[in-house]
Each structure stands twice: as C-alpha cells, then as structure tokens.
Design an enzyme around this catalytic site. Sequence first.
Site, PDB file in Angstrom:
ATOM      1  N   LYS A   1      -9.538  -1.840   6.661  1.00  0.00           N
ATOM      2  CA  LYS A   1      -9.925  -3.875   6.238  1.00  0.00           C
ATOM      3  C   LYS A   1     -10.913  -3.871   7.261  1.00  0.00           C
ATOM      4  O   LYS A   1     -10.813  -3.926   8.460  1.00  0.00           O
ATOM      5  CB  LYS A   1      -8.796  -4.427   6.872  1.00  0.00           C
ATOM      6  CG  LYS A   1      -9.775  -6.397   5.670  1.00  0.00           C
ATOM      7  CD  LYS A   1      -8.540  -7.143   6.408  1.00  0.00           C
ATOM      8  CE  LYS A   1      -6.943  -7.055   6.064  1.00  0.00           C
ATOM      9  NZ  LYS A   1      -6.105  -7.577   4.862  1.00  0.00           N
TER      10      LYS A   1
ATOM     11  N   ASP B   1       4.121  -0.381  11.570  1.00  0.00           N
ATOM     12  CA  ASP B   1       3.568  -1.879  11.614  1.00  0.00           C
ATOM     13  C   ASP B   1       4.285  -2.925  13.114  1.00  0.00           C
ATOM     14  O   ASP B   1       5.567  -1.834  13.334  1.00  0.00           O
ATOM     15  CB  ASP B   1       3.650  -2.348  10.389  1.00  0.00           C
ATOM     16  CG  ASP B   1       3.503  -3.418   9.857  1.00  0.00           C
ATOM     17  OD1 ASP B   1       2.017  -4.074   9.556  1.00  0.00           O
ATOM     18  OD2 ASP B   1       3.303  -4.505  11.160  1.00  0.00           O
TER      19      ASP B   1
ATOM     20  N   ASP C   1      -4.771  -1.506   6.813  1.00  0.00           N
ATOM     21  CA  ASP C   1      -5.156  -2.917   6.423  1.00  0.00           C
ATOM     22  C   ASP C   1      -5.237  -3.975   7.136  1.00  0.00           C
ATOM     23  O   ASP C   1      -4.587  -4.673   7.294  1.00  0.00           O
ATOM     24  CB  ASP C   1      -4.055  -3.111   5.017  1.00  0.00           C
ATOM     25  CG  ASP C   1      -4.624  -4.258   3.878  1.00  0.00           C
ATOM     26  OD1 ASP C   1      -6.054  -5.279   4.688  1.00  0.00           O
ATOM     27  OD2 ASP C   1      -3.600  -4.601   3.329  1.00  0.00           O
TER      28      ASP C   1
ATOM     29  N   TRP D   1       0.583  -1.137  -0.400  1.00  0.00           N
ATOM     30  CA  TRP D   1      -0.360   0.044   0.043  1.00  0.00           C
ATOM     31  C   TRP D   1       0.466   1.365   0.097  1.00  0.00           C
ATOM     32  O   TRP D   1       0.191   2.171  -0.273  1.00  0.00           O
ATOM     33  CB  TRP D   1      -0.694  -0.190   1.317  1.00  0.00           C
ATOM     34  CG  TRP D   1      -2.684  -0.983   1.215  1.00  0.00           C
ATOM     35  CD1 TRP D   1      -2.074  -1.677   0.555  1.00  0.00           C
ATOM     36  CD2 TRP D   1      -3.507  -0.450   1.620  1.00  0.00           C
ATOM     37  NE1 TRP D   1      -3.181  -2.297  -0.004  1.00  0.00           N
ATOM     38  CE2 TRP D   1      -3.862  -1.710   1.368  1.00  0.00           C
ATOM     39  CE3 TRP D   1      -4.253  -0.073   2.574  1.00  0.00           C
ATOM     40  CZ2 TRP D   1      -5.155  -1.809   1.713  1.00  0.00           C
ATOM     41  CZ3 TRP D   1      -5.481   0.170   2.929  1.00  0.00           C
ATOM     42  CH2 TRP D   1      -6.393  -0.719   1.876  1.00  0.00           C
TER      43      TRP D   1
END
Length: 263
Positions: free
Chosen positions: A198, A118, A158, A97
């Site tokens: 998501k 992350d 996501d 992404w």
Amino acid sequence: MSERSGNSSSSGRKKGSSGRSYRSKAGLTLQPKKMRGRKPSSQRWLTRQLNDPFVAEAQSRGFRSRAAIKLEQMDDKHQFLVPHMRVVDLGCAPGGWLQVVMKRCRIETGKGALVGIDLLEVDPVPGAELLVGDITDPAILNQVHTAINGQADAVLSDMAAATTGHRQTDHLRTMGLLEIALDFADQVLAPDGIFLAKAFRGGSDRQFQDMLNQRFEKVRYLKPPASRSESVETYLLATGFRGAPPDDRFVDAPEEQTGYSPI
Ligand SMILES: C[S@@+](CC[C@H](N)C(=O)[O-])C[C@H]1O[C@@H](n2cnc3c(N)ncnc32)[C@H](O)[C@@H]1O
C-alpha cells in the site's frame, strides 16, 4: 431489451459488488442509530461503513476486513497469488488478507507457507504463523526466516501508520513504512519474488517507484474498486525480484563490523 448497468437495480437503487443494496428502501443514506456523544470524524466513519457495499460484502462472506476484497480484486486482475507460495503479510491484523492468501495459495494443503506480522494480536488463522511485533525489530526478521524456512515468494504489505489527519504527515509516515517494508522484502524475497504494498499517491511515491524499478522487472500502480476513489491510497505491485542494488543492500553498522565506531 433495456440496458442495465451491473450495479444498479431496476428500482434505480445503487448496489454493491455483491448485488446488495446499500441504501434504504427510500433511497436514503443509512445513518448509525447512536450518533450522540460521537466525534464528527467518528460519525462520518460510521455512516460510511454502514453504506459501504464492500463492508457488507466482506461481512457476508466471512472476511475479517474489507481489505480482503481489495486483495481479491487485485489478484483477480493480475493473478500474482499462486498455489503453494511462501507468503509474508506485513501488517496483517485483523487478518482479511491472510484469509485470502490461505485460500488462493492453498496453504492448508501443507505446501507453501504463510507468515503474518502485526503490532496487534490477530485471531488464529489455521495454517498460518502469526507474529506479534514491529517489523522494524530485527528479531522479527529472524523469526520470519525461520518460519518460511529461508526465502519468501511474496511480501505483501497493507501497513498503514495511525493517521493524524494532517495529510502531509500521514503521507510521509506511510511512505516511511513502505520503505521499511521494501527493506524487509530485500532481505527475504527469493529471486523472481513479488512485492505488493500500500502507498499513498503524492509527494515521494515516484521516488519509491524508482527504488522498485531498480529491483524488479515490472512495477504497476493498482487501484482496486474497493479502494475508495476519494482516497489517496494506491497499491504498488512489483514482480520479478532481481535483488537490491549493491549500495542499498543491508550492511552492518561500522561498529558491528569492526567493533569501532567512527563517532
Ligand atoms: C490496514 S491494516 C491491515 C489490514 C489487513 N491487510 C487485513 O486484511 O486485515 C494495517 C495494519 O498495519 C499494522 N502496522 C502498522 N505499522 C506496523 C509495524 N511497524 N509493524 C507491524 N505492523 C504494523 C497496524 O497495526 C494495522 O493492523
């Protein structure tokens, strides 16, 4: 003139969106060479990867993940990524992404900003600021504010929790992450900002949609072609951020406000 569908060849073999065949010439499903010693779930995953046209497309176009194709497809249809946006990508590893946002928002021009977070380390993406950490950690929120110099125009998520195979547990964990992502968005989004995240269909996703409706002008469910039809995965696109309702706004715990804990 014979009519031919966009994704099948004259030989009748199925083709991916890239136009490449993902079946062997004999029309058989490709199988990984080394199956021995692998768990059945891992055998299924490998077989699916080998036969997935979007995996092939992502690889041939130099994307780090097939998820990049999903973001492209959603943006092709709804055009929410615009040049020089300030974008926060929650759960960005391995960086597919980030690659799409970098290009579509023209971050390399020096205008706009892109911050990825992350739990895992991500290989550098020139022009993007990458943070390793848990998005529930308040220190990460402060780092994001600094990196984007205030507010963001888009928060993308996501994020997925590690799956257990137990459908209900996986659903609840992912929906939990989604609420955390929304809380994050509440604290960094600029007025009129967008949120794309998501979700898993079923159970509490309607409740979550209500939370989005309270904050955004428009909320849509998206299912890009690269999201497997058999998967409960879906994406929620919310546009036109108006702010969190007053009772949902982040407030310090009582002891932080007053130094006194009621318990
Ligand atoms: C499906 S992957 C994202 C793929 C990515 N969009 C891409 O295009 O490459 C989901 C990521 O969410 C991350 N994640 C899950 N929980 C997280 C958390 N609490 N904080 C930060 N990242 C998280 C995982 O480590 C994983 O790398």
